[in-house]
Design a protein around this motif. Structure first.
Motif, PDB file in Angstrom:
ATOM      1  N   HIS A 162      -8.109   7.866  -6.992  1.00 52.34           N
ATOM      2  CA  HIS A 162      -7.961   7.048  -5.786  1.00 52.34           C
ATOM      3  C   HIS A 162      -6.920   7.652  -4.836  1.00 52.34           C
ATOM      4  O   HIS A 162      -6.829   7.244  -3.679  1.00 52.34           O
ATOM      5  CB  HIS A 162      -7.529   5.627  -6.159  1.00 52.34           C
ATOM      6  CG  HIS A 162      -8.649   4.780  -6.690  1.00 52.34           C
ATOM      7  ND1 HIS A 162      -9.565   4.164  -5.870  1.00 52.34           N
ATOM      8  CD2 HIS A 162      -9.013   4.445  -7.947  1.00 52.34           C
ATOM      9  CE1 HIS A 162     -10.437   3.482  -6.611  1.00 52.34           C
ATOM     10  NE2 HIS A 162     -10.130   3.649  -7.876  1.00 52.34           N
ATOM     11  N   GLY A 163      -6.116   8.571  -5.342  1.00 55.20           N
ATOM     12  CA  GLY A 163      -5.123   9.243  -4.501  1.00 55.20           C
ATOM     13  C   GLY A 163      -3.926   8.371  -4.176  1.00 55.20           C
ATOM     14  O   GLY A 163      -3.202   8.641  -3.216  1.00 55.20           O
ATOM     15  N   THR A 164      -3.661   7.335  -4.983  1.00 53.89           N
ATOM     16  CA  THR A 164      -2.623   6.379  -4.618  1.00 53.89           C
ATOM     17  C   THR A 164      -1.257   6.552  -5.293  1.00 53.89           C
ATOM     18  O   THR A 164      -0.275   6.046  -4.755  1.00 53.89           O
ATOM     19  CB  THR A 164      -3.119   4.943  -4.915  1.00 53.89           C
ATOM     20  OG1 THR A 164      -3.691   4.911  -6.220  1.00 53.89           O
ATOM     21  CG2 THR A 164      -4.156   4.512  -3.909  1.00 53.89           C
ATOM     22  N   ARG A 204       2.999   4.435  -0.837  1.00 47.07           N
ATOM     23  CA  ARG A 204       3.077   5.312  -2.009  1.00 47.07           C
ATOM     24  C   ARG A 204       4.505   5.818  -2.155  1.00 47.07           C
ATOM     25  O   ARG A 204       5.214   6.043  -1.179  1.00 47.07           O
ATOM     26  CB  ARG A 204       2.117   6.495  -1.884  1.00 47.07           C
ATOM     27  CG  ARG A 204       0.656   6.066  -2.046  1.00 47.07           C
ATOM     28  CD  ARG A 204       0.197   5.442  -0.754  1.00 47.07           C
ATOM     29  NE  ARG A 204      -0.953   4.568  -0.880  1.00 47.07           N
ATOM     30  CZ  ARG A 204      -2.194   4.982  -0.796  1.00 47.07           C
ATOM     31  NH1 ARG A 204      -2.443   6.243  -0.615  1.00 47.07           N
ATOM     32  NH2 ARG A 204      -3.175   4.120  -0.882  1.00 47.07           N
ATOM     33  N   PRO A 228      -8.104  -1.545  -3.519  1.00 41.41           N
ATOM     34  CA  PRO A 228      -7.865  -0.261  -4.200  1.00 41.41           C
ATOM     35  C   PRO A 228      -6.834   0.629  -3.516  1.00 41.41           C
ATOM     36  O   PRO A 228      -6.463   1.664  -4.064  1.00 41.41           O
ATOM     37  CB  PRO A 228      -9.259   0.395  -4.198  1.00 41.41           C
ATOM     38  CG  PRO A 228     -10.030  -0.305  -3.152  1.00 41.41           C
ATOM     39  CD  PRO A 228      -9.466  -1.678  -3.016  1.00 41.41           C
ATOM     40  N   MET A 229      -6.372   0.225  -2.352  1.00 35.96           N
ATOM     41  CA  MET A 229      -5.323   0.995  -1.676  1.00 35.96           C
ATOM     42  C   MET A 229      -3.951   0.779  -2.307  1.00 35.96           C
ATOM     43  O   MET A 229      -3.018   1.534  -2.044  1.00 35.96           O
ATOM     44  CB  MET A 229      -5.221   0.535  -0.212  1.00 35.96           C
ATOM     45  CG  MET A 229      -6.399   0.895   0.636  1.00 35.96           C
ATOM     46  SD  MET A 229      -6.341   2.606   1.068  1.00 35.96           S
ATOM     47  CE  MET A 229      -5.011   2.582   2.257  1.00 35.96           C
ATOM     48  N   ARG A 257     -15.624  11.275  -8.677  1.00 30.25           N
ATOM     49  CA  ARG A 257     -15.107  10.677  -7.427  1.00 30.25           C
ATOM     50  C   ARG A 257     -16.208   9.897  -6.727  1.00 30.25           C
ATOM     51  O   ARG A 257     -16.003   8.785  -6.245  1.00 30.25           O
ATOM     52  CB  ARG A 257     -14.564  11.788  -6.522  1.00 30.25           C
ATOM     53  CG  ARG A 257     -13.871  11.283  -5.268  1.00 30.25           C
ATOM     54  CD  ARG A 257     -12.512  10.738  -5.595  1.00 30.25           C
ATOM     55  NE  ARG A 257     -11.781  10.307  -4.407  1.00 30.25           N
ATOM     56  CZ  ARG A 257     -11.808   9.057  -3.937  1.00 30.25           C
ATOM     57  NH1 ARG A 257     -12.543   8.137  -4.529  1.00 30.25           N
ATOM     58  NH2 ARG A 257     -11.098   8.724  -2.874  1.00 30.25           N
ATOM     59  N   MET A 316       0.816  -1.220   0.000  1.00 29.31           N
ATOM     60  CA  MET A 316       0.000   0.000   0.000  1.00 29.31           C
ATOM     61  C   MET A 316       0.851   1.272   0.000  1.00 29.31           C
ATOM     62  O   MET A 316       0.328   2.362  -0.211  1.00 29.31           O
ATOM     63  CB  MET A 316      -0.927   0.019   1.220  1.00 29.31           C
ATOM     64  CG  MET A 316      -2.056  -0.989   1.147  1.00 29.31           C
ATOM     65  SD  MET A 316      -3.314  -0.747   2.432  1.00 29.31           S
ATOM     66  CE  MET A 316      -2.438  -1.109   3.926  1.00 29.31           C
TER      67      MET A 316
END
Lengths: 104, 362
Positions: free
Chosen positions: B101-103, B46, B290-291, B130, B44
């Motif tokens: 998703h901001g990942t 980033r 989705p993380m 979103r 997970m």
């Protein structure tokens, strides 16, 4: 009146991580920050029924594992879509090797 | 499963949505493969460098092909140059999705910058999208609840082919943005966009509409379609490969199930195609977790592939399943491609590896 419960051992949570604690049908998330402080919030995301303990802690943010919604776990404040409603927070203390949470 | 609905109603206000809710299929707990928490935590993470390597490369390819297109304007070379530019431009469909998703990045500002850029290019008004996409991840292919079911049954072949040039979806997106710009918001949209977000959605839609209008005006002023060939239109003329990729995600698979292995497809692609698709060929993995940022999806796939149906060995293998299935679904709305699930993984008392399922990880 305070209602302190021993939630877990200090060593159960790594730095910059989160653990789940269930008590009397309620679920809480307990966080250990990068600077080694402990915090606690409700354990389920306010957007959908997802356990925050499965999410990712980044600095002082918890990210929900399902929709990537973010909260500041120190204040419970929602940080943007798709979460709008903040989390309830709880006072935490460490005594010996245990983390205690005040459920009131 | 819902098996007594002959004529499926995919609208968010129709009977299928209510029926799914009554059957416990809405906001439900989904199956998740077993992954050790420490491994998942690593996956997970980033990484700005990984994000920049991909999105920086994409931006350079976009600028490079755009420069070629500009200087070839007026010659026969403009055709391949613009097609190349359109191909890279249409990748915004995948980049805006992943960035929503901001990942991809650890740094928020990098995510915001690339997110704003790619959302406009993809015609994904970000507020609407979103929330729509959050619903898609909550109720993936649950009829009457998921707004993003791209291939409702019976399949409409005309719409499917039109979207090879983004004509159906793109027109819908454009018209909805303009409608929102005028403050008109449907009840269906209000069912998944919270009231507190509606004003922001309208403001962003107005900004988008102003840019659309400005582009059209610019074309008229200079008497050339060139400005529109650089913004907005490339997502249309450059769309074929994006559509080829997007069809593989869920087309022809099960509806109204709570297991992404049954309603989502993972396809093995070579490095070039995986780059153009931003690793979204690992779509089961993306939906289940989705993380996990796109650059870690191959590692996630390696970890859970034994718990999933075999991945398709390339686009041709995937389309050997998709085409006959969609063809049959024109008349047989009950038919779908059934995936063979592996036997459940035993609980490990040593690692506690099934803990995520016990926790309700989904």
């Amino acid at each position: 009146m305070s209602h302190w419960i021993a939630a877990c051992a200090v060593d159960d949570i790594e730095q910059e991580d989160v653990a789940r604690f269930d008590h009397e049908g309620r679920t809480f998330a307990i966080y250990r920050s990068p600077d080694d402080a402990f915090f606690a919030t409700d354990g389920v995301c306010t957007h959908e029924k997802v356990h925050l303990a499965d999410g990712l802690v980044m600095d002082h943010i918890i990210e929900c594992p399902k929709h990537n919604g973010r909260f500041d776990y120190r204040t419970g404040k929602a940080q943007g879509a798709p979460v709008c409603v903040s989390l309830k927070t709880y006072t935490v203390k460490v005594e010996g090797d245990r983390v205690w949470i005040n459920l009131d | 499963m819902i098996d007594d609905v002959m004529d499926r109603d995919y609208s968010l206000e129709g009977p299928c949505g209510k029926q799914a809710a009554a059957k416990g299929l809405v906001s439900a707990q989904w199956f998740a493969c077993t992954v050790d928490r420490k491994q998942m935590k690593q996956l997970m993470q980033r990484d700005d460098w990984q994000g920049l390597k991909y999105l920086g490369s994409w931006l350079l390819l976009l600028i490079g092909s755009g420069t070629l297109a500009y200087f070839s304007w007026g010659s026969v070379w403009a055709v391949p140059a613009f097609l190349l530019y359109g191909l890279f431009y249409s990748m915004s469909d995948h980049t805006s999705h992943e960035l929503s998703h901001g990942t991809p990045f650890k740094s928020g500002w990098l995510n915001t910058f690339f997110s704003q850029l790619s959302a406009f290019m993809a015609l994904h008004e970000p507020v609407y999208w979103r929330w729509s996409h959050a619903r898609h991840h909550t109720d993936t292919i649950i009829v009457g609840n998921d707004r993003e079911i791209a291939f409702p049954r019976p399949i409409r072949l005309l719409g499917l082919f039109a979207d090879f040039f983004f004509l159906k979806s793109g027109t819908i997106e454009l018209l909805r943005i303009i409608r929102h710009a005028f403050g008109s918001v449907s009840q269906a949209t209000r069912s998944f966009v919270p009231a507190s977000e509606i004003d922001r959605m309208i403001r962003v839609s107005r900004l988008y509409t102003l840019i659309f209008a400005g582009t059209v005006a610019w074309c008229f002023v200079i008497g050339s379609i060139l400005p529109a060939l650089f913004i907005v239109l490339p997502h249309f003329y450059g769309a074929p490969l994006t559509q080829v990729f997007n069809i593989t995600q869920h087309a022809g698979l099960a509806e109204d199930v709570l297991d992404h292995r049954e309603n989502t497809r993972t396809v093995q692609l070579n490095q070039l195609l995986a780059f153009l698709y931003m690793n979204m060929n690992y779509h089961v993995e993306h939906h289940m977790f989705p993380m996990v940022p796109f650059y870690n999806l191959p590692r996630l796939h390696a970890l859970i592939k034994d718990q999933c149906p075999p991945a398709h060995a390339g686009l041709s293998d995937a389309y050997r399943e998709i085409i006959p299935t969609l063809w049959r679904q024109r008349k047989d709305t009950r038919f779908y491609a059934k995936r063979q699930l592996p036997a459940p993984v035993a609980v490990s008392p040593v690692t506690g590896a099934s803990q995520q399922q016990q926790r309700g990880y989904a």
